[in-house]
Design a protein around this motif. Sequence first.
Motif, PDB file in Angstrom:
ATOM      1  N   LEU A 254       0.813  -1.213   0.000  1.00 17.34           N
ATOM      2  CA  LEU A 254       0.000   0.000   0.000  1.00 17.34           C
ATOM      3  C   LEU A 254       0.849   1.267   0.000  1.00 17.34           C
ATOM      4  O   LEU A 254       0.501   2.252  -0.642  1.00 17.34           O
ATOM      5  CB  LEU A 254      -0.939   0.005   1.215  1.00 17.34           C
ATOM      6  CG  LEU A 254      -2.161  -0.899   1.127  1.00 17.34           C
ATOM      7  CD1 LEU A 254      -2.959  -0.819   2.419  1.00 17.34           C
ATOM      8  CD2 LEU A 254      -3.047  -0.519  -0.060  1.00 17.34           C
ATOM      9  N   GLY A 255       1.981   1.246   0.708  1.00 16.64           N
ATOM     10  CA  GLY A 255       2.847   2.422   0.762  1.00 16.64           C
ATOM     11  C   GLY A 255       3.306   2.833  -0.628  1.00 16.64           C
ATOM     12  O   GLY A 255       3.272   4.014  -1.000  1.00 16.64           O
ATOM     13  N   THR A 256       3.733   1.838  -1.413  1.00 13.54           N
ATOM     14  CA  THR A 256       4.158   2.111  -2.781  1.00 13.54           C
ATOM     15  C   THR A 256       3.007   2.653  -3.615  1.00 13.54           C
ATOM     16  O   THR A 256       3.181   3.549  -4.444  1.00 13.54           O
ATOM     17  CB  THR A 256       4.698   0.821  -3.422  1.00 13.54           C
ATOM     18  OG1 THR A 256       5.696   0.280  -2.559  1.00 13.54           O
ATOM     19  CG2 THR A 256       5.294   1.077  -4.779  1.00 13.54           C
ATOM     20  N   LEU A 257       1.802   2.106  -3.368  1.00 14.89           N
ATOM     21  CA  LEU A 257       0.628   2.552  -4.118  1.00 14.89           C
ATOM     22  C   LEU A 257       0.335   4.038  -3.840  1.00 14.89           C
ATOM     23  O   LEU A 257       0.036   4.800  -4.764  1.00 14.89           O
ATOM     24  CB  LEU A 257      -0.580   1.682  -3.739  1.00 14.89           C
ATOM     25  CG  LEU A 257      -1.838   1.865  -4.590  1.00 14.89           C
ATOM     26  CD1 LEU A 257      -1.571   1.555  -6.049  1.00 14.89           C
ATOM     27  CD2 LEU A 257      -2.969   0.983  -4.075  1.00 14.89           C
ATOM     28  N   ILE A 258       0.443   4.446  -2.570  1.00 11.64           N
ATOM     29  CA  ILE A 258       0.238   5.866  -2.228  1.00 11.64           C
ATOM     30  C   ILE A 258       1.234   6.716  -3.017  1.00 11.64           C
ATOM     31  O   ILE A 258       0.862   7.719  -3.636  1.00 11.64           O
ATOM     32  CB  ILE A 258       0.453   6.120  -0.716  1.00 11.64           C
ATOM     33  CG1 ILE A 258      -0.521   5.318   0.119  1.00 11.64           C
ATOM     34  CG2 ILE A 258       0.323   7.613  -0.394  1.00 11.64           C
ATOM     35  CD1 ILE A 258      -0.317   5.474   1.625  1.00 11.64           C
ATOM     36  N   GLU A 259       2.490   6.281  -2.985  1.00 16.44           N
ATOM     37  CA  GLU A 259       3.536   7.059  -3.648  1.00 16.44           C
ATOM     38  C   GLU A 259       3.265   7.160  -5.144  1.00 16.44           C
ATOM     39  O   GLU A 259       3.354   8.239  -5.735  1.00 16.44           O
ATOM     40  CB  GLU A 259       4.891   6.407  -3.368  1.00 16.44           C
ATOM     41  CG  GLU A 259       6.072   7.294  -3.641  1.00 16.44           C
ATOM     42  CD  GLU A 259       6.789   6.929  -4.920  1.00 16.44           C
ATOM     43  OE1 GLU A 259       7.752   7.619  -5.256  1.00 16.44           O
ATOM     44  OE2 GLU A 259       6.382   5.956  -5.592  1.00 16.44           O
ATOM     45  N   GLN A 260       2.893   6.032  -5.768  1.00 12.66           N
ATOM     46  CA  GLN A 260       2.603   6.034  -7.210  1.00 12.66           C
ATOM     47  C   GLN A 260       1.455   6.975  -7.537  1.00 12.66           C
ATOM     48  O   GLN A 260       1.540   7.789  -8.453  1.00 12.66           O
ATOM     49  CB  GLN A 260       2.213   4.629  -7.669  1.00 12.66           C
ATOM     50  CG  GLN A 260       3.386   3.741  -7.983  1.00 12.66           C
ATOM     51  CD  GLN A 260       2.945   2.321  -8.288  1.00 12.66           C
ATOM     52  OE1 GLN A 260       1.756   2.007  -8.303  1.00 12.66           O
ATOM     53  NE2 GLN A 260       3.919   1.455  -8.530  1.00 12.66           N
ATOM     54  N   GLN A 261       0.356   6.853  -6.789  1.00 13.21           N
ATOM     55  CA  GLN A 261      -0.823   7.664  -7.095  1.00 13.21           C
ATOM     56  C   GLN A 261      -0.521   9.153  -6.966  1.00 13.21           C
ATOM     57  O   GLN A 261      -0.986   9.948  -7.769  1.00 13.21           O
ATOM     58  CB  GLN A 261      -1.986   7.290  -6.155  1.00 13.21           C
ATOM     59  CG  GLN A 261      -2.527   5.896  -6.387  1.00 13.21           C
ATOM     60  CD  GLN A 261      -3.049   5.695  -7.804  1.00 13.21           C
ATOM     61  OE1 GLN A 261      -3.648   6.582  -8.388  1.00 13.21           O
ATOM     62  NE2 GLN A 261      -2.779   4.528  -8.374  1.00 13.21           N
ATOM     63  N   ILE A 262       0.257   9.520  -5.956  1.00 12.40           N
ATOM     64  CA  ILE A 262       0.470  10.942  -5.711  1.00 12.40           C
ATOM     65  C   ILE A 262       1.613  11.507  -6.544  1.00 12.40           C
ATOM     66  O   ILE A 262       1.467  12.538  -7.198  1.00 12.40           O
ATOM     67  CB  ILE A 262       0.680  11.188  -4.200  1.00 12.40           C
ATOM     68  CG1 ILE A 262      -0.678  11.014  -3.518  1.00 12.40           C
ATOM     69  CG2 ILE A 262       1.242  12.574  -3.938  1.00 12.40           C
ATOM     70  CD1 ILE A 262      -0.656  11.076  -2.031  1.00 12.40           C
ATOM     71  N   VAL A 263       2.747  10.802  -6.567  1.00 12.33           N
ATOM     72  CA  VAL A 263       3.905  11.352  -7.269  1.00 12.33           C
ATOM     73  C   VAL A 263       3.788  11.160  -8.787  1.00 12.33           C
ATOM     74  O   VAL A 263       3.973  12.099  -9.559  1.00 12.33           O
ATOM     75  CB  VAL A 263       5.216  10.734  -6.737  1.00 12.33           C
ATOM     76  CG1 VAL A 263       6.403  11.208  -7.556  1.00 12.33           C
ATOM     77  CG2 VAL A 263       5.408  11.112  -5.278  1.00 12.33           C
TER      78      VAL A 263
END
Lengths: 305, 264
Positions: A254-263
């Motif tokens: 999930l952490g990577t997913l947050i980063e992908q969606q935002i960055v």
Amino acid sequence: MAATPSLALYAAPGRRYRRPPSLPGVLMLAPAVVFLLAAFVWPVLNMVMLSVSQQVVDGATVDGWTLANYARLFSSDLYLRILLRTLRIATLTSLASVVLAYPLALAITRGGPGLARIVTITVVAPLLVNVVVRAYGWTAILSRNGALNQTLKMLGLADNPPQLLYTEWAVLIACVHVYLPFMVMPLATAIGRIDRSVEEAARIAGASRWNVFLRVVFPLSLPGLSVGISLVFSLSAAAYVTPQILGGNFSPLLGTLIEQQIVSLSDWPFGAAIACLLIAMVLAINLFFLKLVNRRLAHWTTGTR
Amino acid sequence: MNDSVHPVLKIVVALILLVIVAPLVVPIMMAVSDTPNIVFPPKGFTLRWFGKVLTNPEAQASFGFSLQLAAVVTAASLLVGVPAAAALVRYRVPGRGAVLALVLSPLVVPLIVTGVALLQVFSMLGTHATFVQLAVAHTVVCLPYVVRAVTASFMLADRSLEDAASVLGAPPLQVMRRVVWPQVRPGVLAGAVFAFIVSFDDYPISMWLADGDHFPIPLYLHALIERSFDPSIAAISSLMIFFALMLVLVIEKVFGISIARLAT
């Protein structure tokens, strides 16, 4: 500092000395409270708001109350897989840590001062090594021509061993390594509090070592275990660097997913929704184990079972 | 009752400790390999990879920046946290429980979430002062360590000693310096050490706020892992491992703080 003479304290021992709220106390506390309200509570609430007040449709941000960001997380196969993987890794990391932590905690509490010190230092010192370096150490061991495979080949145990790096196994191994100290220390504290005479009584009454562990030490260590599990589960569910380095792009959490969606995609509302889900998961697991300790385990540990 | 640790248990413990140490030892072995690529087992012996890393201006800048940031964050956390801890233990303040929960709550919320929440607020406010942003964000998560360590030492400090000093005519400042400070010093020191380490090692908050000119060492290491294949990455990892071991020694021997407290 000693602004109020506290002779009255001695006049009424055991009773709380009642005073009106003290002005110096409030003034000393104010900076911390104001700072955390502004730099922590507000940003987090702001993000919760964002996750339900906007959504991105075809690249354009649309205002308005919505639960679409949360629905999206559960409606897409891709996101659901990442959510399940996160839960799986966090659960397995906690379980593996429990299994490894008991021998270590027993060595710390029952093993004499020398052994206790060696085990404590070896378990805790890696916490001071940067998490990126620890993850790198595992890539050096788990890659195709890494230390593990080369050693297996040299010993003739395997001809062409598969690469563990960039699999969920690698993520799991490194997560256990990184978060194990948070299981061992609370467990050691709990075991250290157990009255030795209870164990001795069980031994004298004829219980085997294994039975003493299973029927005496294990139940009495459950409060420490609960603390350890909540910590390890929370930390590994929210892990970012370790899965990123060891799982590559093949097993994002999930952490990577947050980063992908935002960055990468600038989808702030969806990223915020995933972040809120992460907070909810962590709060749920913490409250669950807190309740468990307070209610169910209390009468076990006080011996009225 | 030293015999209460069964020999089999001792072997199991030794094996686990071996696995814990392995990822810290392997990079050191690979760092001295005299080959253009990272190989295991290492071939030959050279220290040139250490030389290459130590003279790399980017690595130096990153390391220096992290030290600077951690120092500022530690100072800020102490400035805000020590008075707060004193007030929580020694004064009657309204909503004590709620304030304590507020101060410790950054330990519960995942760091990656705190980081992204702050990035959003900072971009709403339109600030571009990266150093200030990083310092504020790190202070949020370092403050709880300071408050926790200092409250613990204030609770252990014997209040009657202060009263005795006051009754005997010592002015408040002298009571502070000669009676209170020696008792709470270990807590303040522990809080400072933990705040420094947490800031220096932070990745999940810095990743949102850093930029090219403000690039903490953990981010630099990650970037290096992704783009380099020679043993210099193993060398810089080894240096970080030596640095951590040195820290352990300093913390335990010089400051007398048990690092086991980091994990609780």
